[in-house]
Design an enzyme around this catalytic site. Sequence first.
Site, mmCIF file in Angstrom:
data_model
loop_
_atom_site.group_PDB
_atom_site.id
_atom_site.type_symbol
_atom_site.label_atom_id
_atom_site.label_comp_id
_atom_site.label_asym_id
_atom_site.label_seq_id
_atom_site.Cartn_x
_atom_site.Cartn_y
_atom_site.Cartn_z
ATOM 1 N N LYS A 95 5.357 2.199 1.600
ATOM 2 C CA LYS A 95 4.811 3.407 2.218
ATOM 3 C C LYS A 95 5.112 3.478 3.710
ATOM 4 O O LYS A 95 4.246 3.803 4.534
ATOM 5 C CB LYS A 95 3.306 3.498 1.962
ATOM 6 C CG LYS A 95 2.949 3.593 0.474
ATOM 7 C CD LYS A 95 1.455 3.758 0.281
ATOM 8 C CE LYS A 95 1.102 3.926 -1.198
ATOM 9 N NZ LYS A 95 1.288 2.672 -1.972
ATOM 10 N N ARG A 96 6.367 3.232 4.063
ATOM 11 C CA ARG A 96 6.747 3.259 5.468
ATOM 12 C C ARG A 96 6.894 4.701 5.959
ATOM 13 O O ARG A 96 7.302 5.586 5.216
ATOM 14 C CB ARG A 96 8.060 2.505 5.681
ATOM 15 C CG ARG A 96 8.006 1.023 5.339
ATOM 16 C CD ARG A 96 6.952 0.298 6.197
ATOM 17 N NE ARG A 96 7.116 -1.140 6.165
ATOM 18 C CZ ARG A 96 6.278 -1.995 5.581
ATOM 19 N NH1 ARG A 96 5.223 -1.540 4.948
ATOM 20 N NH2 ARG A 96 6.497 -3.287 5.620
#
Length: 308
Positions: free
Chosen positions: A123-124
């Site tokens: 979830k960057r």
Amino acid sequence: MSEHGTREQGVSEHGVGEVDVRVDGTGPEPFGARLRRAMDERGPLCVGIDPHASLLADWGLNDDVAGLERFSRTVVEALADRVAVLKPQSAFFERFGSRGVAVLEKSVEAAREAGALVVMDAKRGDIGSTMAAYAAAFLEKGSPLFSDALTVSPYLGYGSLKPAVELARESGSGLFVLALTSNPEGAEVQHAVRPEDTALRNVGATMLAHLAEENAGQTPMGSFGAVVGATLGDLSAYDLGINGPLLAPGVGAQGATPADLPRVFGAALHQVVPNVSRGVLRHGPDIGALRASSDLFAAQIRAALESA
């Protein structure tokens, strides 16, 4: 290994294995094509690798690097040769520092060698050079953490993902963009409306529209997917026809069942990659029990697809 770069892991026309380039030899085979083939051959099930402390304890393992390694190795051994996708949650490895990341690297490599596609759940999301660095960590060939796809957060603006989009296209990888997630807190952002009076006032709908544009003209399926929760109920107000995969968390412990999928996803059902984590992992460390649970979910998902 080709002298021109790292082989892609995927499912070739001969079955599960390594594929270097497209059939026409023009570059790496896109994630969307490899995922579509894996889904057709193995079914669309994705199983998470989520070694949080309570699961390690349930397995009789210590909450340390040795327990982490045993857990991850067991999940890969049990499932990587039968499910389409494995999805390690990087946070549960990162909490052990560099030694935990080393376990994650080994898990990614082993899973891909066994034929599963790996979606890195990290979830960057950031801007500019920082986003480019995040993308390089997970999507650049030769990186120790190179994965088939990466989950990303677009909430600094969809345009902030441009470095990841460009690198994914270059490396044949994919992205899963958080669009309509299963957590209740997500609604305050994802269901927020824009001030313009347009058909895309809803922020989640806007993200879906961006992905449809990325995937336009791609066959058999684009490589840029959305994360859309299976627990959200009727989504008929949203255009889920993005010509790309829909990663659907929430099946199993969060309350959604495979039988719910046709009602939630409608015409987009055959693009859905249902994700189960605790529903399968709670049956470990017995490899046979993990496989039996995975097979049961896969059969239930297949029945839901056939009944739609």
